[in-house]
Design a protein around this motif. Structure first.
Motif, mmCIF file in Angstrom:
data_model
loop_
_atom_site.group_PDB
_atom_site.id
_atom_site.type_symbol
_atom_site.label_atom_id
_atom_site.label_comp_id
_atom_site.label_asym_id
_atom_site.label_seq_id
_atom_site.Cartn_x
_atom_site.Cartn_y
_atom_site.Cartn_z
ATOM 1 N N THR A 103 0.861 -1.184 0.000
ATOM 2 C CA THR A 103 0.000 0.000 0.000
ATOM 3 C C THR A 103 0.891 1.226 0.000
ATOM 4 N N HIS A 104 0.533 2.186 -0.839
ATOM 5 C CA HIS A 104 1.254 3.451 -0.828
ATOM 6 C C HIS A 104 0.293 4.612 -0.997
ATOM 7 N N LEU A 105 0.759 5.780 -0.563
ATOM 8 C CA LEU A 105 0.094 7.026 -0.891
ATOM 9 C C LEU A 105 0.710 7.504 -2.195
ATOM 10 N N ALA A 106 -0.123 7.815 -3.168
ATOM 11 C CA ALA A 106 0.333 8.390 -4.430
ATOM 12 C C ALA A 106 -0.068 9.857 -4.414
ATOM 13 N N MET A 107 0.914 10.736 -4.609
ATOM 14 C CA MET A 107 0.673 12.180 -4.537
ATOM 15 C C MET A 107 1.206 12.834 -5.802
ATOM 16 N N TRP A 108 0.364 13.646 -6.423
ATOM 17 C CA TRP A 108 0.766 14.370 -7.618
ATOM 18 C C TRP A 108 -0.111 15.599 -7.775
ATOM 19 N N GLU A 109 0.311 16.484 -8.667
ATOM 20 C CA GLU A 109 -0.470 17.673 -8.975
ATOM 21 C C GLU A 109 -0.973 17.576 -10.399
ATOM 22 N N GLY A 110 -2.149 18.125 -10.613
ATOM 23 C CA GLY A 110 -2.628 18.272 -11.969
ATOM 24 C C GLY A 110 -2.014 19.528 -12.566
ATOM 25 N N PRO A 111 -1.745 19.526 -13.864
ATOM 26 C CA PRO A 111 -1.214 20.743 -14.489
ATOM 27 C C PRO A 111 -2.327 21.781 -14.617
ATOM 28 N N GLY A 112 -1.943 23.012 -14.863
ATOM 29 C CA GLY A 112 -2.957 24.050 -15.068
ATOM 30 C C GLY A 112 -3.876 23.705 -16.230
ATOM 31 N N GLU A 113 -3.302 23.151 -17.286
ATOM 32 C CA GLU A 113 -4.074 22.721 -18.452
ATOM 33 C C GLU A 113 -3.487 21.412 -18.949
ATOM 34 N N GLY A 114 -4.312 20.623 -19.620
ATOM 35 C CA GLY A 114 -3.839 19.367 -20.191
ATOM 36 C C GLY A 114 -4.009 18.194 -19.253
ATOM 37 N N SER A 115 -3.525 17.050 -19.681
ATOM 38 C CA SER A 115 -3.692 15.793 -18.967
ATOM 39 C C SER A 115 -2.732 15.681 -17.787
ATOM 40 N N GLU A 116 -3.226 15.132 -16.674
ATOM 41 C CA GLU A 116 -2.394 14.892 -15.492
ATOM 42 C C GLU A 116 -1.424 13.753 -15.727
ATOM 43 N N THR A 117 -1.923 12.677 -16.377
ATOM 44 C CA THR A 117 -1.160 11.444 -16.527
ATOM 45 C C THR A 117 -1.294 10.938 -17.954
#
Length: 136
Positions: A103-117
């Motif tokens: 189990t892990h915590l996954a942490m990321w930010e979405g960009p201002g525009e466009g796809s996150e992943t």
């Protein structure tokens, strides 16, 4: 202060994961925040497909034994308390070791525009099983 409503656990879709993966959304920031945090639970051998995050990703293992690899790099074993960061645009995968849940915590930010992943192909069994020697 606002208490966030708990969403039900979600099964990771077969297009993005190999094996049994479940996640809980902890935080999906509302503008101006673009923070994303999920708790992700992997069954033994379960893993993500290759993917890259527009603004990078940080993983923090809370239990079990996990694996992470950047494209072209070495497979790294992760244990509880380990934190791993992949920079923006770096292709990688992560998941549980063959004989352990993780189990892990996954942490990321979405960009201002466009796809996150951006998602790519599944990690092959051959690529994944290259980790076996690390765990012996």
């Amino acid at each position: 202060m606002e208490k966030l409503r708990k969403q039900p656990s979600t099964k990771g879709p077969a297009e993005l994961f190999t094996g049994d993966v479940w996640f809980d959304v902890i935080c999906r920031g509302e503008e101006p925040s673009r923070m994303r945090v999920n708790t992700v639970r992997f069954a033994p051998c379960a893993r993500t497909a290759w993917h890259a995050h527009a603004v990078g990703q940080t993983l923090h293992v809370t239990e079990g034994v996990g694996l992470v690899q950047s494209r072209g790099g070495q497979i790294v074993v992760m244990r509880p308390g380990d934190t791993v960061h992949t920079p923006p645009g770096e292709w990688h995968w992560h998941g549980a070791a063959p004989d352990h849940f993780m189990t892990h915590l996954a942490m990321w930010e979405g960009p201002g525009e466009g796809s996150e992943t951006e998602w790519g192909e599944h990690v092959t069994d051959e690529e994944y099983l290259a980790s076996k020697s690390l765990l012996d």
